[in-house]
Design a protein around this motif. Structure first.
Motif, PDB file in Angstrom:
ATOM      1  N   TRP A 138       0.843  -1.198   0.000  1.00 44.01           N
ATOM      2  CA  TRP A 138       0.000   0.000   0.000  1.00 44.01           C
ATOM      3  C   TRP A 138       0.881   1.253   0.000  1.00 44.01           C
ATOM      4  O   TRP A 138       0.620   2.206  -0.747  1.00 44.01           O
ATOM      5  CB  TRP A 138      -0.902  -0.007   1.230  1.00 44.01           C
ATOM      6  N   VAL A 143      -0.814   3.119  -3.146  1.00 40.86           N
ATOM      7  CA  VAL A 143      -2.122   2.552  -3.470  1.00 40.86           C
ATOM      8  C   VAL A 143      -3.242   3.496  -3.066  1.00 40.86           C
ATOM      9  O   VAL A 143      -3.226   4.096  -1.996  1.00 40.86           O
ATOM     10  CB  VAL A 143      -2.303   1.188  -2.759  1.00 40.86           C
ATOM     11  N   ARG A 144      -4.218   3.608  -3.942  1.00 42.08           N
ATOM     12  CA  ARG A 144      -5.468   4.311  -3.653  1.00 42.08           C
ATOM     13  C   ARG A 144      -6.623   3.435  -4.101  1.00 42.08           C
ATOM     14  O   ARG A 144      -6.489   2.710  -5.088  1.00 42.08           O
ATOM     15  CB  ARG A 144      -5.523   5.653  -4.381  1.00 42.08           C
ATOM     16  N   ILE A 145      -7.705   3.520  -3.393  1.00 41.05           N
ATOM     17  CA  ILE A 145      -8.871   2.678  -3.693  1.00 41.05           C
ATOM     18  C   ILE A 145     -10.019   3.567  -4.170  1.00 41.05           C
ATOM     19  O   ILE A 145     -10.387   4.540  -3.511  1.00 41.05           O
ATOM     20  CB  ILE A 145      -9.324   1.890  -2.447  1.00 41.05           C
ATOM     21  N   HIS A 148     -14.523   2.354  -2.983  1.00 40.12           N
ATOM     22  CA  HIS A 148     -14.504   1.420  -1.856  1.00 40.12           C
ATOM     23  C   HIS A 148     -15.912   1.331  -1.288  1.00 40.12           C
ATOM     24  O   HIS A 148     -16.600   2.344  -1.125  1.00 40.12           O
ATOM     25  CB  HIS A 148     -13.534   1.910  -0.775  1.00 40.12           C
ATOM     26  N   TYR A 186     -17.495  -5.534  -3.957  1.00 38.35           N
ATOM     27  CA  TYR A 186     -16.277  -4.966  -4.543  1.00 38.35           C
ATOM     28  C   TYR A 186     -16.305  -4.941  -6.075  1.00 38.35           C
ATOM     29  O   TYR A 186     -15.264  -4.708  -6.697  1.00 38.35           O
ATOM     30  CB  TYR A 186     -15.064  -5.764  -4.072  1.00 38.35           C
ATOM     31  N   THR A 189     -15.071  -1.700  -7.306  1.00 36.87           N
ATOM     32  CA  THR A 189     -13.877  -1.204  -6.634  1.00 36.87           C
ATOM     33  C   THR A 189     -12.631  -1.419  -7.487  1.00 36.87           C
ATOM     34  O   THR A 189     -12.419  -2.496  -8.036  1.00 36.87           O
ATOM     35  CB  THR A 189     -13.690  -1.906  -5.272  1.00 36.87           C
ATOM     36  N   THR A 190     -11.836  -0.379  -7.597  1.00 29.12           N
ATOM     37  CA  THR A 190     -10.605  -0.422  -8.378  1.00 29.12           C
ATOM     38  C   THR A 190      -9.434  -0.008  -7.493  1.00 29.12           C
ATOM     39  O   THR A 190      -9.544   0.923  -6.695  1.00 29.12           O
ATOM     40  CB  THR A 190     -10.690   0.536  -9.584  1.00 29.12           C
ATOM     41  N   VAL A 191      -8.328  -0.719  -7.636  1.00 30.05           N
ATOM     42  CA  VAL A 191      -7.104  -0.330  -6.932  1.00 30.05           C
ATOM     43  C   VAL A 191      -6.208   0.414  -7.914  1.00 30.05           C
ATOM     44  O   VAL A 191      -5.946  -0.053  -9.021  1.00 30.05           O
ATOM     45  CB  VAL A 191      -6.380  -1.559  -6.330  1.00 30.05           C
ATOM     46  N   ARG A 201      -4.230   0.760 -13.048  1.00 29.36           N
ATOM     47  CA  ARG A 201      -5.464   0.317 -12.398  1.00 29.36           C
ATOM     48  C   ARG A 201      -5.628  -1.191 -12.503  1.00 29.36           C
ATOM     49  O   ARG A 201      -5.195  -1.804 -13.487  1.00 29.36           O
ATOM     50  CB  ARG A 201      -6.689   1.000 -13.024  1.00 29.36           C
ATOM     51  N   MET A 204     -10.228  -4.617  -8.017  1.00 29.85           N
ATOM     52  CA  MET A 204      -9.872  -5.069  -6.671  1.00 29.85           C
ATOM     53  C   MET A 204     -10.070  -6.564  -6.528  1.00 29.85           C
ATOM     54  O   MET A 204      -9.278  -7.250  -5.884  1.00 29.85           O
ATOM     55  CB  MET A 204     -10.746  -4.328  -5.651  1.00 29.85           C
ATOM     56  N   ALA A 260      -7.557  -1.483   5.424  1.00 30.78           N
ATOM     57  CA  ALA A 260      -8.286  -0.326   4.895  1.00 30.78           C
ATOM     58  C   ALA A 260      -9.055   0.388   6.003  1.00 30.78           C
ATOM     59  O   ALA A 260      -9.097   1.633   6.050  1.00 30.78           O
ATOM     60  CB  ALA A 260      -9.243  -0.772   3.787  1.00 30.78           C
TER      61      ALA A 260
END
Length: 273
Positions: A138, A143-145, A148, A186, A189-191, A201, A204, A260
């Motif tokens: 992270w 890392v950004r989510i 979420h 999820y 949801t994208t990491v 990208r 998740m 998280a």
């Protein structure tokens, strides 16, 4: 700075892919530092132990030493250590239950002075290793989510996953239902992560599945070296059932949720000076 921008702009096509792929691999290896060193020691230490010290006790000493070294060299912060200790406790409770006389999902057959409730204390570090990887990755990959799910929903699913590891012996295995809920939760949801200078990208859910797969591979290697055994491996070693991949993936979701949520709580209560 201008020269750096020109240099970065020159990275295109296969050259950029190669640079980013290599940097991603280096950062991933760095994030796996604790897990890598710990699992190398599992494969190196002979089953009979060394210098009269049982193998499980040596593994505990090595794990604590690695953790202390990472703190001393500032490769890990005290806040990260606190989170890892939480994973250790969560993992040990699960181990104690799974290896108890009434359940016996797996067993640690060798003697050790550091066994508690029949579980060698080093075993909690195997769960802590997963948490350490997520925490380190992270930070190192920035890392950004995105999208979420609500934290209370994610926490509810994570608790359900953890409880199912205990209750499925008595009231049925609801793993498939929990997985379905997690997929729905999820799905959007994208990491976002940064191997070098540009954001990349990944869904998740794909990240969860990939991490779960590599843990399953590590589990096969650990059982091959007789660190622990499943009942079907007592006579001769065999591949860990593929269904364990799904269990590890769910455990990764639970671990990610803890990380998280801790980060979310810290950001919520932080008051700028």
């Amino acid at each position: 700075m201008l020269m750096r921008k020109r240099s970065d702009a020159a990275l295109v096509g296969m050259r950029r892919f190669t640079v980013e792929f290599l940097l991603f691999g280096i950062k991933e290896a760095r994030a796996c530092l604790f897990a890598g060193l710990f699992f190398v020691s599992i494969f190196v230490i002979p089953r009979a132990g060394l210098l009269g010290i049982p193998r499980y006790d040596l593994l505990l000493i090595i794990a604590v030493s690695i953790q202390g070294w990472m703190i001393w060299t500032k490769l890990e912060t005290l806040d990260e250590l606190k989170a890892i200790c939480l994973f250790h406790v969560v993992g040990f409770i699960l181990e104690a239950y799974k290896t108890s006389g009434a359940i016996q999902s797996w067993a640690y057959p060798d003697f050790a002075y550091s066994k508690l409730l029949g579980v060698p204390l080093f075993s909690g570090f195997m769960y802590a290793a997963v948490g350490s990887y997520i925490i380190q990755a992270w930070r190192l990959l920035d890392v950004r989510i995105v999208h979420h799910p609500p934290y209370w929903m994610a926490t509810f699913v994570a608790l359900g996953i953890y409880l199912n590891f205990f209750t499925h012996h008595f009231i049925g295995d609801y793993r498939c239902y929990l997985a379905a809920v997690a997929i729905g939760l999820y799905a959007r949801t994208t990491v976002i992560f940064r191997p070098y200078d540009k954001d990349r990208r990944m869904p998740m859910l794909l990240a969860f599945i990939l991490i779960g797969f590599f843990i399953w591979v590590a589990e096969n290697m650990s059982t091959f070296f007789a660190v622990w055994h499943y009942p079907n491996q007592l006579g001769a070693w065999s591949t860990v059932h593929l269904g364990k991949w799904s269990s590890w993936t769910l455990l990764v979701i639970m671990t990610f949720t803890i990380v998280a949520s801790l980060k979310h709580i810290r950001e919520t209560i932080y008051i700028p000076k």
